[in-house]
Design an enzyme around this catalytic site. Structure first.
Site, PDB file in Angstrom:
ATOM      1  N   LYS A   1      -0.903  54.904  51.095  1.00  0.00           N
ATOM      2  CA  LYS A   1      -1.854  53.813  50.886  1.00  0.00           C
ATOM      3  C   LYS A   1      -2.722  54.079  49.654  1.00  0.00           C
ATOM      4  O   LYS A   1      -2.978  53.172  48.872  1.00  0.00           O
ATOM      5  CB  LYS A   1      -2.719  53.609  52.127  1.00  0.00           C
ATOM      6  CG  LYS A   1      -1.952  52.928  53.252  1.00  0.00           C
ATOM      7  CD  LYS A   1      -2.788  52.796  54.505  1.00  0.00           C
ATOM      8  CE  LYS A   1      -1.994  52.145  55.624  1.00  0.00           C
ATOM      9  NZ  LYS A   1      -2.635  52.282  56.917  1.00  0.00           N
TER      10      LYS A   1
ATOM     11  N   LYS B   1      12.577  48.304  52.714  1.00  0.00           N
ATOM     12  CA  LYS B   1      12.010  48.031  54.041  1.00  0.00           C
ATOM     13  C   LYS B   1      11.241  46.707  53.970  1.00  0.00           C
ATOM     14  O   LYS B   1      10.502  46.491  53.009  1.00  0.00           O
ATOM     15  CB  LYS B   1      11.055  49.179  54.411  1.00  0.00           C
ATOM     16  CG  LYS B   1      10.204  48.911  55.637  1.00  0.00           C
ATOM     17  CD  LYS B   1       9.113  49.958  55.763  1.00  0.00           C
ATOM     18  CE  LYS B   1       8.220  49.753  56.954  1.00  0.00           C
ATOM     19  NZ  LYS B   1       7.060  48.987  56.921  1.00  0.00           N
TER      20      LYS B   1
ATOM     21  N   LYS C   1       5.004  43.298  54.254  1.00  0.00           N
ATOM     22  CA  LYS C   1       4.255  42.251  53.552  1.00  0.00           C
ATOM     23  C   LYS C   1       3.771  42.750  52.194  1.00  0.00           C
ATOM     24  O   LYS C   1       3.612  41.977  51.271  1.00  0.00           O
ATOM     25  CB  LYS C   1       3.095  41.718  54.390  1.00  0.00           C
ATOM     26  CG  LYS C   1       2.106  42.745  54.808  1.00  0.00           C
ATOM     27  CD  LYS C   1       1.104  42.135  55.774  1.00  0.00           C
ATOM     28  CE  LYS C   1       0.385  43.179  56.578  1.00  0.00           C
ATOM     29  NZ  LYS C   1       1.236  44.004  57.432  1.00  0.00           N
TER      30      LYS C   1
HETATM   31  P1  ADP Z   1       3.892  45.806  56.956  1.00  0.00           P
HETATM   32  O1  ADP Z   1       4.809  46.902  56.499  1.00  0.00           O
HETATM   33  O2  ADP Z   1       4.448  44.460  56.695  1.00  0.00           O
HETATM   34  O3  ADP Z   1       2.495  45.979  56.397  1.00  0.00           O
HETATM   35  P2  ADP Z   1       2.729  46.732  59.391  1.00  0.00           P
HETATM   36  O4  ADP Z   1       2.542  48.071  58.749  1.00  0.00           O
HETATM   37  O5  ADP Z   1       1.534  45.891  59.649  1.00  0.00           O
HETATM   38  O6  ADP Z   1       3.786  45.926  58.520  1.00  0.00           O
HETATM   39  O7  ADP Z   1       3.554  46.952  60.715  1.00  0.00           O
HETATM   40  C1  ADP Z   1       3.241  46.461  61.984  1.00  0.00           C
HETATM   41  C2  ADP Z   1       4.273  46.980  62.966  1.00  0.00           C
HETATM   42  O8  ADP Z   1       5.567  46.491  62.630  1.00  0.00           O
HETATM   43  C3  ADP Z   1       4.393  48.505  62.969  1.00  0.00           C
HETATM   44  O9  ADP Z   1       4.698  48.945  64.282  1.00  0.00           O
HETATM   45  C4  ADP Z   1       5.560  48.762  62.057  1.00  0.00           C
HETATM   46  O10 ADP Z   1       6.198  49.972  62.324  1.00  0.00           O
HETATM   47  C5  ADP Z   1       6.451  47.568  62.364  1.00  0.00           C
HETATM   48  N1  ADP Z   1       7.231  47.235  61.174  1.00  0.00           N
HETATM   49  C6  ADP Z   1       6.766  46.731  60.014  1.00  0.00           C
HETATM   50  N2  ADP Z   1       7.748  46.525  59.122  1.00  0.00           N
HETATM   51  C7  ADP Z   1       8.883  46.935  59.742  1.00  0.00           C
HETATM   52  C8  ADP Z   1      10.267  46.977  59.344  1.00  0.00           C
HETATM   53  N3  ADP Z   1      10.665  46.549  58.147  1.00  0.00           N
HETATM   54  N4  ADP Z   1      11.153  47.448  60.235  1.00  0.00           N
HETATM   55  C9  ADP Z   1      10.765  47.865  61.461  1.00  0.00           C
HETATM   56  N5  ADP Z   1       9.491  47.835  61.900  1.00  0.00           N
HETATM   57  C10 ADP Z   1       8.552  47.391  61.057  1.00  0.00           C
END
Ligand code: ADP
Ligand code: TRP
Length: 326
Positions: A117, A196, A199
């Site tokens: 981050k 991956k 957002k």
């Molecule tokens: P982002 O990567 O979009 O910011 P978050 O970090 O808010 O998403 O993730 C929220 C939840 O969704 C977490 O438990 C995270 O592990 C899961 N998650 C997010 N992106 C993925 C992905 N591409 N594949 C599997 N799980 C995901």
């Protein structure tokens, strides 16, 4: 002192930090729902965690209200599960402090998510650094036995285990040891560009976006330069990798064979779009209904917080007693 009387308690949280996407659904929400039939389940919106990256009052308010609707629309049953905002249960922040007094700096310095981050330009605040300790408090307060999370959160659950062990070793058996539950098959959902889905990479397919936004995202999935009817390798094809999330094993194999026999990517994308829309249509409808009943939603959240406080306060009392602050 027995730390837990619960054979199984599933707990998970999600940050209210933007539109839910397919990765969130298959990586976090669906596994949570799949475990929902087993024991007492606790789900919360990690709004205190969100403050480490969102310092815009209106945006936080909106994101928090949106994600409650999203969760309910995806099928969380407030009768069976406890659903609440983390900030409505003061014990989370209280336990954060107590755990932070025993949390080794070195343990937190090894946290990959913090480093990533900061590399991305997020301000290196104390809150961002102690993020895993707050997450440990979230988990340990409820004697959670199972914590379904995406792969990227596994290290945080391990930190919670380390802190539970350190606390129990220092002050006597107090906390239940939580287990991370990672679904390997969908551990990392690819985004439209093959990285991956996240957002922060702008490569998502939104669950509750407009029809046009979803269509644009799916039709824009990156593919290789195979000629239209050439045989394709399904393992290297993002369209297939996404599509298979919706299919059982037999259908996955059938679709993979079609790609190997030359299914054009354009046709594959159209089929994925249809599958996607069919799968999420009931949830999209339910979300619209819920959005028109703000009072009912507020009641669900208030009741969830009351139930959560009742559990968390008992643990906090146990902790206070263990450390000598009764
Ligand atoms: P982002 O990567 O979009 O910011 P978050 O970090 O808010 O998403 O993730 C929220 C939840 O969704 C977490 O438990 C995270 O592990 C899961 N998650 C997010 N992106 C993925 C992905 N591409 N594949 C599997 N799980 C995901
Ligand atoms: N850090 C998690 C995420 O970004 C959200 C979260 C906060 C969480 N507290 C939790 C997940 C406790 C599981 C258990 O996805």
């Amino acid at each position: 002192m027995a730390a837990s009387t619960h054979p199984q308690r599933v707990l998970s949280g999600i940050q209210p930090s933007g539109q839910l996407h397919l990765g969130n659904y298959f990586g976090a929400i669906q596994p949570n729902l799949a475990m929902a039939g087993r024991g007492e389940n606790i789900f919360f919106i990690a709004d205190l965690h969100a403050m480490t990256t969102m310092q815009d009052r209106a945006a936080l308010e909106r994101a928090r209200a949106d994600i409650i609707l999203d969760y309910l629309a995806c099928g969380f049953d407030p009768e069976r599960s406890i659903l609440f905002y983390q900030s409505h249960v003061p014990a989370h922040a209280q336990l954060l402090w107590i755990l932070s007094t025993i949390a080794p700096m070195g343990l937190l310095e090894r946290a990959v998510s913090y480093k990533e981050k900061v590399e991305k330009g997020i301000a290196a605040s104390v809150g961002l650094f102690t993020y895993p300790v707050l997450m440990a408090a979230d988990i340990l307060l409820y004697d959670a036995t199972h914590v379904p999370v995406g792969k990227d959160q596994k290290q945080h659950v391990e930190i919670a285990r380390d802190l539970a062990g350190k606390f129990n070793g220092t002050f006597g058996e107090t906390f239940t040891m939580p287990e991370p539950v990672i679904r390997e098959s969908t551990a990392v959902v690819p985004g439209t560009d093959g990285q991956k889905m996240s957002k922060s990479y702008g490569n998502t397919i939104p669950l509750f976006g407009s029809d046009a936004a979803i269509k644009k995202a799916i039709m824009g999935i990156v593919t290789d330069s195979c000629a239209v009817h050439d045989p394709k390798n399904p393992e290297g094809c993002i369209v297939y990798q996404m599509h298979k999330l919706f299919l059982d094993e037999g259908d996955q194999k059938a679709l993979a064979d079609e790609y190997r026999s030359g299914l054009p990517y354009g046709e594959g994308k159209k089929r994925l779009l249809t599958t996607y829309m069919d799968f999420f249509a009931p949830m999209r409808l339910r979300r619209e209904e819920l959005a028109s009943k703000p009072d009912a939603v507020a009641k669900i959240v208030a009741e969830g917080a009351a139930k959560a406080r009742a559990i968390a306060d008992v643990t906090l009392e146990r902790v206070m007693k263990a450390v000598g602050l009764e």
